[in-house]
Design an enzyme around this catalytic site. Structure first.
Site, PDB file in Angstrom:
ATOM      1  N   TYR A  23      46.565  61.396  56.997  1.00 37.57           N
ATOM      2  CA  TYR A  23      45.907  60.210  57.512  1.00 37.57           C
ATOM      3  C   TYR A  23      44.704  59.801  56.661  1.00 37.57           C
ATOM      4  O   TYR A  23      44.620  58.661  56.212  1.00 37.57           O
ATOM      5  CB  TYR A  23      45.538  60.425  58.983  1.00 37.57           C
ATOM      6  CG  TYR A  23      45.312  59.158  59.758  1.00 37.57           C
ATOM      7  CD1 TYR A  23      44.579  59.169  60.927  1.00 37.57           C
ATOM      8  CD2 TYR A  23      45.821  57.940  59.325  1.00 37.57           C
ATOM      9  CE1 TYR A  23      44.361  58.017  61.642  1.00 37.57           C
ATOM     10  CE2 TYR A  23      45.605  56.785  60.031  1.00 37.57           C
ATOM     11  CZ  TYR A  23      44.869  56.822  61.181  1.00 37.57           C
ATOM     12  OH  TYR A  23      44.646  55.684  61.887  1.00 37.57           O
ATOM     13  N   GLU A  43      44.583  53.111  50.922  1.00 34.44           N
ATOM     14  CA  GLU A  43      44.590  51.717  51.355  1.00 34.44           C
ATOM     15  C   GLU A  43      43.265  51.038  51.013  1.00 34.44           C
ATOM     16  O   GLU A  43      43.234  49.934  50.469  1.00 34.44           O
ATOM     17  CB  GLU A  43      44.840  51.648  52.870  1.00 34.44           C
ATOM     18  CG  GLU A  43      46.249  52.064  53.270  1.00 34.44           C
ATOM     19  CD  GLU A  43      46.407  52.245  54.785  1.00 34.44           C
ATOM     20  OE1 GLU A  43      45.688  51.582  55.553  1.00 34.44           O
ATOM     21  OE2 GLU A  43      47.261  53.051  55.185  1.00 34.44           O
TER      22      GLU A  43
END
Lengths: 334, 244
Positions: free
Chosen positions: B166, B173
């Site tokens: 995660y 991103e």
């Protein structure tokens, strides 16, 4: 485990519970146990409770022992996951034995509807004016305190301001709120919505580079006319809804058209107030030819449709003779 | 009350408390199994594609191009999951699922595809790798769950790998969006300026910055939610080990 002694003997207007001496000799008193819904800890034990007491009375008693939890903040249930008990429900009519167990949950700080509406509408009204008057730092400094050359920009400000003034007046004089409050978090969310959108619309309409509508005066005047009609319609409906609740007695009847032509929309929809509101904002969109206004109108339409559908379903459930031609918000459509 | 219940037992083994959870019917279950198998396969294709490209080129750079098409296809396909929730065959929140899928689709199309200059960045590989491993585990988890035969290893992987994947994905991103900023500003990509007929403006550059800022409140919430889920789902194994 704390057992609070019932403070039944109190000054002022509170009810006093005495052992029956001369009057109701066969009254069985109830006992009410109030348990924290999460921790299951016993918070309060009330004995010698009059079976005709309402939930509201019990909340008041509980409040005396826990002054930080005023009645509007209390949620009482017969089962931790069960339905919320209404303030007007009577103790002896509940499915409990003579010892009732209720589960308490703190709803958090509460605000009355009037307070909420005031905050929302005053904020929206003033926010728009900040942009209309081109307060410094909103637009480039060369434009500070200037005014737009387009008449439609002034019309738009007048319409927007009068719209929210009307809403404020209605909040004070027209609307009758059934006893209810809103949690504090909701007011933050609602104000953010109203103030935020007001700022967003106002930014573009009052912008120095604002482009007036493509069809000019014709478009503006036509839209202004329909805006005024819809506002008058909305007001008419609010007044007729107010007249349904006569003097505190909740008369169970559904709204019907009256002599006022604006109320004839009741022939076609259950919630013409929402219909007119959407109409007013659509008019405002056409008048300003501004995409953010269209987006705001769309959001409002979606929310009001949900409310209208709920109200419509409630009417259908309650009244067997409810007119079948009526739709929720848009005549003949839905 | 007990007397009445006895007479009605018949085929329906309805107890006093009827189970409210319906779950998907047989047809929906079959469809979902196929969907999840296809998605698992799709992300495996992407994984294999990445490995093969790395072995062929001998470096981590520019691997995006080797898996661009399957990535777009299978990540966009995940939009169906929103439909599954809306229709009710999957018991998740439409809003939550919608939000998660849209953020992936946004990164795939509105950032990586649209701003060609970032496609060579290593940050792209970072999030693609994180997504790939996560999705392979997630879709196989769903497949096995639907078939009522979930190997503990898959359950453990689903609730453990995220701890690393995660943050890895989020870093990839954010770095990618950050890399895209100067190009967006220069080209005015997806931006609308005043004056125009509809009195509207949109600055994609500012929008991307706001998106980056939104990670700050959102990421910890989602991360710690998964950690709590992990304790709940995997927690009981600690009790067993204590017995020994």
């Amino acid at each position: 485990m704390s057992i609070c002694l019932p403070l039944f003997f109190s000054a002022g207007t509170e009810r006093i519970y005495l052992l029956p001496s001369t009057t109701m000799s066969r009254t069985t008193f109830f006992e009410v146990e109030i348990i924290d819904a999460k921790t299951k800890e016993q918070l309060c034990f009330l004995d010698k409770v009059d079976p005709h007491s309402t939930i509201g009375d019990i909340k008041n008693l509980f409040y005396k022992s826990y002054p930080q939890w005023y009645p509007a903040r209390q949620a009482l249930r017969l089962d931790p996951k069960g339905k919320l008990l209404k303030d007007n429900e009577i103790l002896q009519n509940l499915p409990v034995g003579t010892t009732a167990t209720m589960y308490f949950k703190d709803l958090g700080p509460q605000l009355g509807w009037t307070t909420v509406f005031f905050a929302e509408y005053i904020g929206a009204l003033l926010t728009y004016l900040v942009f209309f008057f081109r307060v410094p730092y909103v637009y480039s400094h060369t434009y500070a305190f200037t005014s737009s050359s387009h008449p439609v920009v002034t019309f738009a400000c007048v319409c927007h301001t009068l719209h929210y003034m009307k809403r404020l007046m209605e909040t004070i004089f027209v609307h009758r709120f059934s006893h209810g409050t809103m949690p504090l978090r909701a007011i933050v969310k609602n104000c953010a919505y109203y103030w935020g959108f007001s700022a967003w619309l106002a930014y573009y309409i009052n912008h120095p580079l604002y482009t007036p509508p493509s069809y000019g005066e014709l478009q503006v005047n036509y839209a202004l006319f329909t805006f005024v009609m819809c506002e008058m319609g909305n007001l008419s409906i609010h007044i007729s809804l107010r007249n349904l609740k006569v003097d505190g007695l909740r008369v169970r009847k559904f709204p019907m058209p009256t002599k006022n032509p604006f109320t004839w929309l009741f022939f076609f929809v259950s919630c013409p107030n929402y219909t007119y509101e959407v109409g007013a904002w659509m008019s405002f969109t056409v008048m300003t030819q501004c995409l953010p206004v269209a987006i705001y109108t769309l959001f409002g339409f979606i929310q009001m449709s949900i409310w209208a559908k709920g109200k419509h379903k409630a009417y259908l459930r309650e009244f067997k003779d409810y007119p079948s031609v009526r739709m929720a918000i848009i005549p003949l459509i839905f | 009350m007990s007397a009445a219940a006895q007479g009605t037992s018949k085929a329906a083994h309805s107890d006093v408390a009827p189970k409210k959870k319906k779950g998907p019917g047989a047809l929906a279950t079959a469809y979902l199994v196929i969907y999840n198998v296809v998605m698992t396969a799709g992300w495996l294709v992407i994984a294999v594609g990445l490995v093969r490209a790395y072995l062929a080129r001998g470096s981590y750079h520019g691997l995006y191009y080797s898996i661009e098409k399957p990535l777009k296809f299978f990540q966009t396909g995940a939009l169906l999951e929103i439909l599954h929730c809306a229709v009710g065959i999957v018991p998740s929140s439409v809003v939550l699922t919608g939000f998660q899928v849209m953020s992936r689709v946004f990164l795939t199309w509105a950032v990586t595809h649209s701003v060609r200059e970032v496609q060579n960045e290593d940050s792209v590989l970072l999030f693609v790798a994180a997504w790939t491993v996560t999705e392979i585990i997630r879709y196989s988890f769903y497949t096995f769950s639907l078939l009522n035969h979930l190997p503990y290893l898959i359950k453990w992987a689903r609730y453990t790998f995220f701890i690393v994947l995660y943050p890895m994905g989020v870093s990839g991103e954010l770095l990618t969006i950050y890399a895209a900023l100067p190009y967006v500003q220069k080209s005015g990509l997806y931006s609308v300026t005043l004056p125009n007929k509809y009195n509207f403006s949109f600055d994609y550059y500012t929008f991307l910055i706001l998106v980056m800022i939104s990670y700050i409140p959102l990421f910890p919430q989602l991360y710690f939610h998964m950690i709590r889920q992990r304790k709940k789902v995997l927690g009981h194994t600690e009790d067993y080990s204590k017995v020994e």
